[in-house]
Design a protein around this motif. Structure first.
Motif, short mmCIF file in Angstrom:
data_model
loop_
_atom_site.label_atom_id
_atom_site.label_comp_id
_atom_site.label_asym_id
_atom_site.label_seq_id
_atom_site.Cartn_x
_atom_site.Cartn_y
_atom_site.Cartn_z
N LYS A 111 -21.31 41.57 -30.11
CA LYS A 111 -21.77 42.72 -29.30
C LYS A 111 -23.21 43.10 -29.63
CE LYS A 111 -17.10 44.59 -28.79
NZ LYS A 111 -16.19 45.74 -29.00
N VAL A 112 -24.07 42.08 -29.57
CA VAL A 112 -25.50 42.32 -29.78
C VAL A 112 -26.25 41.78 -28.57
CG1 VAL A 112 -25.36 42.24 -32.29
CG2 VAL A 112 -25.74 40.14 -31.00
N ASP A 113 -27.41 42.37 -28.32
CA ASP A 113 -28.24 41.92 -27.20
C ASP A 113 -29.01 40.67 -27.62
OD1 ASP A 113 -27.42 44.00 -25.61
OD2 ASP A 113 -29.02 45.35 -26.34
N LEU A 114 -28.92 39.62 -26.81
CA LEU A 114 -29.62 38.37 -27.10
C LEU A 114 -30.43 37.94 -25.89
CD1 LEU A 114 -26.76 36.29 -28.79
CD2 LEU A 114 -28.68 37.38 -29.95
N ASP A 115 -31.52 37.23 -26.18
CA ASP A 115 -32.32 36.65 -25.10
C ASP A 115 -31.54 35.45 -24.57
OD1 ASP A 115 -34.44 34.39 -24.30
OD2 ASP A 115 -35.28 36.38 -23.87
N ALA A 116 -31.20 35.49 -23.30
CA ALA A 116 -30.34 34.46 -22.72
C ALA A 116 -30.96 33.07 -22.82
CB ALA A 116 -30.05 34.79 -21.26
N ASN A 117 -32.26 32.97 -22.54
CA ASN A 117 -32.93 31.67 -22.59
C ASN A 117 -32.94 31.11 -24.01
OD1 ASN A 117 -33.43 31.62 -19.85
ND2 ASN A 117 -35.40 32.68 -20.07
N ARG A 118 -33.28 32.00 -24.97
CA ARG A 118 -33.33 31.56 -26.37
C ARG A 118 -31.93 31.14 -26.85
NH1 ARG A 118 -36.52 32.25 -30.96
NH2 ARG A 118 -35.61 30.83 -32.51
N PHE A 119 -30.93 31.91 -26.44
CA PHE A 119 -29.56 31.57 -26.84
C PHE A 119 -29.16 30.21 -26.27
CE2 PHE A 119 -24.99 31.65 -25.76
CZ PHE A 119 -24.48 31.63 -27.06
N GLU A 120 -29.54 29.96 -25.02
CA GLU A 120 -29.21 28.68 -24.39
C GLU A 120 -29.88 27.52 -25.11
OE1 GLU A 120 -27.21 26.20 -21.78
OE2 GLU A 120 -26.98 28.38 -22.06
N GLN A 121 -31.15 27.71 -25.52
CA GLN A 121 -31.87 26.66 -26.25
C GLN A 121 -31.20 26.37 -27.60
OE1 GLN A 121 -35.91 28.00 -26.57
NE2 GLN A 121 -36.34 27.72 -24.38
N GLU A 122 -30.83 27.44 -28.30
CA GLU A 122 -30.17 27.27 -29.60
C GLU A 122 -28.80 26.61 -29.44
OE1 GLU A 122 -31.31 27.76 -32.58
OE2 GLU A 122 -33.25 28.55 -31.93
N LEU A 123 -28.11 26.97 -28.36
CA LEU A 123 -26.79 26.41 -28.11
C LEU A 123 -26.89 24.91 -27.84
CD1 LEU A 123 -23.80 27.04 -27.80
CD2 LEU A 123 -24.21 27.54 -25.39
N ILE A 124 -27.90 24.53 -27.02
CA ILE A 124 -28.09 23.10 -26.72
C ILE A 124 -28.43 22.34 -28.00
CG2 ILE A 124 -29.59 21.45 -25.55
CD1 ILE A 124 -29.83 23.50 -23.26
N TYR A 125 -29.30 22.90 -28.84
CA TYR A 125 -29.67 22.27 -30.11
C TYR A 125 -28.44 22.10 -31.01
CZ TYR A 125 -31.65 21.74 -34.76
OH TYR A 125 -31.94 21.29 -36.03
N TYR A 126 -27.61 23.13 -31.03
CA TYR A 126 -26.41 23.10 -31.87
C TYR A 126 -25.43 22.03 -31.38
CZ TYR A 126 -22.40 24.84 -34.52
OH TYR A 126 -21.33 24.95 -35.37
N LEU A 127 -25.26 21.96 -30.05
CA LEU A 127 -24.32 21.00 -29.48
C LEU A 127 -24.79 19.56 -29.69
CD1 LEU A 127 -23.32 22.78 -26.15
CD2 LEU A 127 -21.91 22.48 -28.20
#
Length: 285
Positions: free
Chosen positions: A191-207
């Motif tokens: 329940k924290v505010d995140l930058d959607a684009n940054r989160f998507e980049q980090e998610l892709i890197y993690y995957l």
């Protein structure tokens, strides 16, 4: 075609006054290890016999036995009468006993038999060499037949590994989707505010860290290479051992990256099949 290091060969030759028996047994070993049991009279020819065996068998723990049985009246061994009488005299001084009993005991003592040194008959040794060649043919036939059984077993297990790899490929997209959903839910629970684009980049890197595309391709190539080597003209046990190590490395990497229970179950099955291959690989020439 592969050969097993396990084998057995025997050949018997009957001469006019002797029966010559040669026996070869072999088990698995990293190198060639020959244990020879031959009569003392033929010790000077041991190296020559060993070389003949080494030229044919290459690898394995080999037990070689040569037996010479006198079937006629010819013999070079005599009772050493003086030594026997001396033993019996000493035995009488220790305890009274029946003469026959004392004789039986004395004959079991050292040096009661003497053997005159005789030169090896060239014709007889040639017969032994030919008999050894026949025994080697028999053990190599045995090894080839055992190799065919191993080859069938390897082929069946390779087919199982191919099938399991296809199942891994089939579930890979679902696996990545499940991991992505799990991560998104974990972040949402924060329940924290995140930058959607940054989160998507980090998610892709993690995957990408969990991507197993290279491992799937390499594993398929190693399985094909194993099968090709298995069907080659020569028996390449050491080479197949190296390939099986590479297969194991790719399976382990897939297991460590899976992060998905259904895929890890497939990996366990693949490890089990590979372990059985490695066990049988110890017998391959």
């Amino acid at each position: 075609m592969i050969q097993s290091m396990t084998g057995y060969g025997k050949h018997i030759v009957q001469l006019s006054s002797k029966k010559i028996s040669l026996e070869l047994k072999s088990l698995n070993s990293k190198n060639l290890d020959i244990n020879a049991r031959i009569p003392q009279a033929f010790r000077e020819k041991e190296l020559q016999l060993r070389k003949t065996i080494a030229d044919s068998l290459i690898r394995g723990k080999v037990d070689f036995s040569l037996y010479i049985e006198i079937t006629g009246e010819e013999t070079s061994t005599e009772v050493n009468a003086g030594v026997v009488k001396k033993y019996m005299q000493q035995l009488r001084e220790i305890a009274d006993g029946d003469e026959v009993k004392l004789l039986e005991i004395a004959l079991r003592m050292p040096d009661t038999l003497k053997t005159d040194k005789q030169d090896i008959d060239p014709e007889e040794f040639k017969t032994i060499e030919n008999a050894l060649i026949e025994a080697l043919k028999a053990i190599n036939t045995f090894r080839t037949e055992e190799g065919m059984v191993l080859e069938k077993d390897f082929t069946n297990r390779l087919t199982t590994l191919d099938r399991l790899l296809e199942e891994v490929k089939a579930m890979d997209d679902d696996r990545l989707g499940t991991i992505r959903e799990r991560l998104e839910k974990a972040v949402a629970d924060l329940k924290v505010d995140l930058d959607a684009n940054r989160f998507e980049q980090e998610l892709i890197y993690y995957l990408e860290k969990y991507d197993i595309t290279e491992e799937k391709v390499r594993l398929a190539n190693h399985l094909d290479y194993f099968r090709t080597t298995l069907n080659s003209a020569d028996s390449n046990g050491k080479k197949l051992g190296f390939i099986s190590q590479e297969i194991g490395r790719e399976i382990n990497t897939i297991g460590s990256k899976a992060n998905y229970a259904p895929m890890q179950q497939l990996v366990v099955q693949m490890k089990d099949e590979l372990e059985k291959i490695k066990e049988q690989m110890l017998n391959v020439l």
